[in-house]
Write a protein that holds these residues in place. Structure first.
Motif, PDB file in Angstrom:
ATOM      1  N   ARG A   1       0.818  -1.219   0.000  1.00 53.72           N
ATOM      2  CA  ARG A   1       0.000   0.000   0.000  1.00 53.72           C
ATOM      3  C   ARG A   1       0.854   1.272   0.000  1.00 53.72           C
ATOM      4  NH1 ARG A   1      -3.829  -1.564   5.023  1.00 53.72           N
ATOM      5  NH2 ARG A   1      -4.077   0.698   5.090  1.00 53.72           N
ATOM      6  N   ASN A   2       2.149   1.122   0.253  1.00 55.85           N
ATOM      7  CA  ASN A   2       3.051   2.263   0.361  1.00 55.85           C
ATOM      8  C   ASN A   2       3.630   2.593  -1.017  1.00 55.85           C
ATOM      9  OD1 ASN A   2       5.243   4.021   0.832  1.00 55.85           O
ATOM     10  ND2 ASN A   2       5.548   3.199   2.898  1.00 55.85           N
ATOM     11  N   THR A   3       3.094   3.612  -1.663  1.00 59.18           N
ATOM     12  CA  THR A   3       3.487   3.947  -3.040  1.00 59.18           C
ATOM     13  C   THR A   3       4.974   4.257  -3.134  1.00 59.18           C
ATOM     14  OG1 THR A   3       1.282   4.849  -3.444  1.00 59.18           O
ATOM     15  CG2 THR A   3       3.015   5.451  -4.999  1.00 59.18           C
ATOM     16  N   ASN A   4       5.485   5.089  -2.247  1.00 55.01           N
ATOM     17  CA  ASN A   4       6.897   5.466  -2.312  1.00 55.01           C
ATOM     18  C   ASN A   4       7.819   4.265  -2.105  1.00 55.01           C
ATOM     19  OD1 ASN A   4       6.237   8.142  -2.767  1.00 55.01           O
ATOM     20  ND2 ASN A   4       6.290   8.696  -0.578  1.00 55.01           N
ATOM     21  N   ARG A   5       7.434   3.395  -1.172  1.00 59.70           N
ATOM     22  CA  ARG A   5       8.234   2.183  -0.925  1.00 59.70           C
ATOM     23  C   ARG A   5       8.251   1.288  -2.159  1.00 59.70           C
ATOM     24  NH1 ARG A   5      12.492  -0.295   1.327  1.00 59.70           N
ATOM     25  NH2 ARG A   5      12.019  -2.277   2.364  1.00 59.70           N
ATOM     26  N   MET A   6       7.094   1.118  -2.791  1.00 59.44           N
ATOM     27  CA  MET A   6       7.024   0.290  -3.989  1.00 59.44           C
ATOM     28  C   MET A   6       7.870   0.889  -5.122  1.00 59.44           C
ATOM     29  SD  MET A   6       5.300  -2.401  -3.289  1.00 59.44           S
ATOM     30  CE  MET A   6       6.068  -2.231  -1.671  1.00 59.44           C
ATOM     31  N   ASN A   7       7.760   2.187  -5.318  1.00 54.80           N
ATOM     32  CA  ASN A   7       8.537   2.825  -6.383  1.00 54.80           C
ATOM     33  C   ASN A   7      10.036   2.646  -6.153  1.00 54.80           C
ATOM     34  OD1 ASN A   7       6.263   3.666  -7.773  1.00 54.80           O
ATOM     35  ND2 ASN A   7       6.218   5.692  -6.828  1.00 54.80           N
ATOM     36  N   TRP A   8      10.464   2.784  -4.893  1.00 58.98           N
ATOM     37  CA  TRP A   8      11.896   2.628  -4.595  1.00 58.98           C
ATOM     38  C   TRP A   8      12.360   1.199  -4.882  1.00 58.98           C
ATOM     39  CZ3 TRP A   8      14.771  -0.534  -1.446  1.00 58.98           C
ATOM     40  CH2 TRP A   8      16.114  -0.177  -1.292  1.00 58.98           C
ATOM     41  N   ILE A   9      11.543   0.229  -4.500  1.00 60.66           N
ATOM     42  CA  ILE A   9      11.909  -1.181  -4.732  1.00 60.66           C
ATOM     43  C   ILE A   9      12.013  -1.471  -6.227  1.00 60.66           C
ATOM     44  CG2 ILE A   9      11.061  -3.558  -4.516  1.00 60.66           C
ATOM     45  CD1 ILE A   9       9.909  -2.747  -1.771  1.00 60.66           C
ATOM     46  N   PHE A  10      11.032  -0.998  -7.005  1.00 64.31           N
ATOM     47  CA  PHE A  10      11.046  -1.273  -8.442  1.00 64.31           C
ATOM     48  C   PHE A  10      12.220  -0.568  -9.116  1.00 64.31           C
ATOM     49  CE2 PHE A  10       6.960  -2.995  -7.591  1.00 64.31           C
ATOM     50  CZ  PHE A  10       6.611  -3.773  -8.675  1.00 64.31           C
ATOM     51  N   GLU A  11      12.480   0.660  -8.707  1.00 63.33           N
ATOM     52  CA  GLU A  11      13.568   1.416  -9.314  1.00 63.33           C
ATOM     53  C   GLU A  11      14.928   0.828  -8.961  1.00 63.33           C
ATOM     54  OE1 GLU A  11      15.115   6.049  -9.456  1.00 63.33           O
ATOM     55  OE2 GLU A  11      13.008   5.609  -8.996  1.00 63.33           O
ATOM     56  N   THR A  12      15.034   0.244  -7.763  1.00 65.21           N
ATOM     57  CA  THR A  12      16.313  -0.306  -7.303  1.00 65.21           C
ATOM     58  C   THR A  12      16.585  -1.684  -7.885  1.00 65.21           C
ATOM     59  OG1 THR A  12      16.098   0.910  -5.217  1.00 65.21           O
ATOM     60  CG2 THR A  12      17.679  -0.920  -5.264  1.00 65.21           C
ATOM     61  N   TYR A  13      15.580  -2.556  -7.917  1.00 63.76           N
ATOM     62  CA  TYR A  13      15.817  -3.961  -8.263  1.00 63.76           C
ATOM     63  C   TYR A  13      15.288  -4.362  -9.642  1.00 63.76           C
ATOM     64  CZ  TYR A  13      17.064  -4.347  -3.350  1.00 63.76           C
ATOM     65  OH  TYR A  13      17.660  -4.182  -2.132  1.00 63.76           O
ATOM     66  N   HIS A  14      14.374  -3.597 -10.220  1.00 62.85           N
ATOM     67  CA  HIS A  14      13.840  -3.873 -11.561  1.00 62.85           C
ATOM     68  C   HIS A  14      13.377  -5.331 -11.720  1.00 62.85           C
ATOM     69  CE1 HIS A  14      15.069   0.079 -12.981  1.00 62.85           C
ATOM     70  NE2 HIS A  14      16.248  -0.127 -12.403  1.00 62.85           N
ATOM     71  N   PRO A  15      12.383  -5.761 -10.951  1.00 58.61           N
ATOM     72  CA  PRO A  15      11.886  -7.136 -11.103  1.00 58.61           C
ATOM     73  C   PRO A  15      11.289  -7.352 -12.484  1.00 58.61           C
ATOM     74  CG  PRO A  15      10.406  -5.845  -9.716  1.00 58.61           C
ATOM     75  CD  PRO A  15      11.628  -5.007  -9.921  1.00 58.61           C
ATOM     76  N   GLU A  16      11.493  -8.564 -13.007  1.00 57.07           N
ATOM     77  CA  GLU A  16      10.976  -8.908 -14.340  1.00 57.07           C
ATOM     78  C   GLU A  16       9.674  -9.708 -14.270  1.00 57.07           C
ATOM     79  OE1 GLU A  16      14.445 -10.052 -17.089  1.00 57.07           O
ATOM     80  OE2 GLU A  16      15.283 -10.239 -15.068  1.00 57.07           O
ATOM     81  N   ILE A  17       9.529 -10.504 -13.212  1.00 56.84           N
ATOM     82  CA  ILE A  17       8.304 -11.288 -13.009  1.00 56.84           C
ATOM     83  C   ILE A  17       7.873 -11.111 -11.558  1.00 56.84           C
ATOM     84  CG2 ILE A  17       7.256 -13.592 -13.041  1.00 56.84           C
ATOM     85  CD1 ILE A  17       9.346 -14.417 -15.098  1.00 56.84           C
ATOM     86  N   ILE A  18       6.581 -10.869 -11.350  1.00 59.27           N
ATOM     87  CA  ILE A  18       6.051 -10.663  -9.998  1.00 59.27           C
ATOM     88  C   ILE A  18       4.957 -11.687  -9.730  1.00 59.27           C
ATOM     89  CG2 ILE A  18       4.788  -9.097  -8.476  1.00 59.27           C
ATOM     90  CD1 ILE A  18       6.094  -6.778  -9.956  1.00 59.27           C
ATOM     91  N   TYR A  19       5.056 -12.334  -8.565  1.00 62.09           N
ATOM     92  CA  TYR A  19       3.966 -13.163  -8.056  1.00 62.09           C
ATOM     93  C   TYR A  19       3.368 -12.413  -6.864  1.00 62.09           C
ATOM     94  CZ  TYR A  19       5.683 -16.927 -10.975  1.00 62.09           C
ATOM     95  OH  TYR A  19       6.065 -17.672 -12.059  1.00 62.09           O
ATOM     96  N   HIS A  20       2.133 -12.002  -7.035  1.00 59.64           N
ATOM     97  CA  HIS A  20       1.492 -11.149  -6.034  1.00 59.64           C
ATOM     98  C   HIS A  20       0.605 -11.998  -5.135  1.00 59.64           C
ATOM     99  CE1 HIS A  20      -0.328  -7.800  -4.075  1.00 59.64           C
ATOM    100  NE2 HIS A  20      -1.476  -7.852  -4.732  1.00 59.64           N
ATOM    101  N   ALA A  21       1.153 -12.383  -3.965  1.00 63.08           N
ATOM    102  CA  ALA A  21       0.414 -13.218  -3.012  1.00 63.08           C
ATOM    103  C   ALA A  21       0.041 -12.451  -1.756  1.00 63.08           C
ATOM    104  CB  ALA A  21       1.242 -14.454  -2.641  1.00 63.08           C
TER     105      ALA A  21
END
Length: 622
Positions: free
Chosen positions: A355-375
């Motif tokens: 739910r934390n938009t800034n946290r999510m953006n930082w994670i995506f920008e830092t690690y660049h995941p290619e596949i996500i499993y959303h559980a």
């Protein structure tokens, strides 16, 4: 200090055996002469006695050397078996041959320094004396094991007179630590009935289990059928569970192949064994190439489904595995487990909320995941009924934010875990998941990312599921609470569900709602009764079953498809694709924006807003 005492005991035991063996050489040689002369010592010629007396020291030294070389002083005779017997026989034969050669060489030219029968009789008497000493260890243990602490051991009935049963009975009889007594063996092979396995009689086939349990006062049944199919196992268990005995079984055929059959490998019979179907098998090796060499992120990676996803993905060499969860305890557990099992895995463990938009953006920008499993999700139906706003915030807004991040950072594939409760939902959790499916469907058309959802039912043994609850209630002595006698659910094991999720991810092209075939539905009342029986109790006698009524938002049965959805097949006949339902995506996104602004005001009527978005949502009270 303890090790010093043990070493000293071992040393004294070896000294005792050496002294005994030298005495045995003397006794065997004397008896070999006396037997030859009609058991009269005075009839033995003096020259024969003199020759034996002169050779006796050499015979003792030869015996000690041969016995040492063949490990007769280093074996654990309390557990002696066929291999140790072979060593004893070989040692005595070799000893007799060497002694004969020694006497003949010392008396070269004299054809009969002792009677010819002496060599054979000496070897036979030596064998009897050595065997009697060594195997008396086992005899003494057997006598000592007859009684433990002044009481007889637990009576055990073994089912299966094959190799697994043979090894199991042998270990029970030999072990000083196992307080069990095998009073009988059951096998459907008529040719085995009446025979004995290590003193335990094969007393009949499965039809006589109930009678024999009463007749022999059986406390525990051990099923030694590692190669039995689930259907065969269920047939046996359906009989055994009615006896009220504690049930245990060997885990699987590989234990037998690896020589690991034993008491330590026994496990309690689990309710999974009573499903009576073959486990779902997925050849992940053939389809998991799409995660190899990729950066994979699992949200809710500390949960039941998420952690199993991490285990199976980690075994297929991802470039990097990112575990994201808000709850640190279970996340810490899976982190430690993966570090041990996969030391070369590039593992990143992050604590944060979707739910934390800034946290999510930082994670995506830092690690660049290619596949996500959303559980990551709130899934407990009654709790969410009490806190409907939190269900919307976490499940809907959390999914929406991570879906937006996946689009913004060009994730290749996004797989969301959904539920059968999203079909014609009667509770807020199911309705929130249906909105998540609609988000997946909408964004798949607007993004380069391939968005898909996987829908399945209940998972046996997962956190918050009914099985752990029943087990705790049984441990407390009951009662076991069932909401309604007619309630049914679809069930899968955690590994089954996750392997199908991974395969569905491989089939994904974007926009699909994959529906997993869960087999036949199971009555929750039957699960409760079976768990009570497997625990050695009788339902409604030892452990009461109480019906509490359906909880808020709970259905009698779950559905896997809505009326509007059709099914398309995939290469795996257990995975189907539901046809996407058409929706006004522009209007839907506007409703999402309104819902986002409204839910944070903590309204008391969020269900009315959700009904506008999900027309099939009918709250239970209505």
């Amino acid at each position: 200090m303890k090790q010093l005492i043990q070493d000293r005991q071992l040393f004294m035991r070896r000294i005792f055996l050496m002294c005994y063996d030298m005495l045995a050489v003397f006794v065997a040689s004397m008896f070999a002469l006396i037997i030859r002369f009609d058991l009269n010592f005075y009839n033995v010629p003096t020259e024969y006695l003199n020759e034996v007396w002169r050779t006796l020291p050499y015979m003792m030294v030869i015996t000690l050397i041969i016995f040492w070389a063949l490990r007769l002083y280093s074996s654990l005779w309390s557990y002696a078996g066929a291999l140790e017997m072979m060593y004893v026989v070989s040692a005595c034969i070799l000893d007799a041959i060497v002694v004969a050669a020694l006497i003949l060489v010392r008396n070269w030219g004299d054809m009969f320094p002792v009677p010819r029968s002496f060599y054979i009789l000496y070897g036979l008497f030596l064998l009897v004396l050595i065997m009697g000493c060594r195997y008396s260890y086992r005899g003494l243990r057997a006598i000592r094991n007859m009684r433990r602490d002044g009481t007889y051991r637990r009576n055990v009935l073994v089912i299966g007179a094959g190799e697994a049963g043979n090894q199991l009975i042998k270990e029970i009889n030999n072990s000083r630590y196992v307080k069990k007594k095998v009073v009988g063996v059951i096998d459907d092979d008529k040719t085995k009935i009446g025979n004995y396995i290590h003193g335990a009689k094969v007393i009949g086939d499965r039809s006589c289990i109930r009678d024999k349990v009463l007749e022999l006062h059986v406390h525990e049944i051990i099923i030694a059928m590692p190669s039995a199919s689930p259907k065969q196992m269920k047939g046996i268990l359906d009989i055994c569970k009615e006896t009220g005995c504690e049930l245990k079984r060997l885990p699987g055929i590989y234990q037998l192949v690896n020589g690991e059959v034993g008491i330590s490998k026994l496990k309690d019979v689990d309710v999974n064994d009573l499903l009576g179907r073959e486990p779902v098998m997925v050849n992940l090796e053939s389809i998991m190439g799409y995660v190899s060499g990729k950066v994979i992120m699992v949200t809710g990676g500390g949960g039941s489904i998420g952690s199993e996803l991490c285990r199976q993905i980690a075994g297929h060499k991802p470039k990097q595995l990112i575990i994201l969860d808000i709850y640190e305890n279970t996340t810490y557990d899976i982190q430690n487990e993966l570090k041990v099992k996969f030391p070369d895995l590039d593992l990143v463990v992050l604590i944060g909320s979707v739910r934390n938009t800034n946290r999510m953006n930082w994670i995506f920008e830092t690690y660049h995941p290619e596949i996500i499993y959303h559980a990551a999700a709130h899934k407990h139906v009654p709790l969410m009924e009490e806190s409907p706003n939190e269900a919307i915030k976490n499940n809907v807004l959390g999914t929406w934010k991570i879906v937006q991040a996946a689009d913004r950072y060009h994730v290749k594939r996004f797989v969301m875990i959904s539920t059968d409760k999203a079909v014609n939902p009667t509770n807020i959790m199911g309705a929130s998941k249906r909105i998540c499916e609609m988000i997946i469907q909408t964004y798949n058309k607007r993004s380069e990312t391939e968005y898909v959802a996987v829908r399945f039912g209940n998972v046996l043994g997962s956190n918050g599921s009914v099985i752990p609850l029943f087990k705790k209630q049984i441990e407390r002595g009951g009662p076991v609470t069932v909401t309604d006698p007619n309630i049914v659910r679809y069930f899968m094991t955690i590994p089954e569900a996750v392997s199908l999720v991974l395969q569905a991810g491989a089939y994904a092209k974007g926009g699909e709602i994959f529906v997993l075939d869960m087999g036949e539905p199971v009555k929750i009342l039957d699960l409760a009764k079976n768990l009570i029986l497997l625990s050695g109790h009788k339902p409604d006698e030892d452990i009461q079953i109480v019906f509490t009524g359906l909880r808020p938002g709970e259905k009698l049965y779950e559905e896997m498809l809505m009326d509007e959805e059709g099914l398309q097949d995939t290469e795996n006949n257990l995975i189907h694709i539901g046809k996407p339902i058409e929706l006004d995506e522009g209007k839907f996104l506007e409703q999402l924006e309104e819902l986002k602004e409204y839910v944070v005001t903590e309204p008391s009527d969020i269900r009315e807003w959700v009904k506008k978005i999900v027309p099939t949502y009918q709250p239970k009270e209505e």
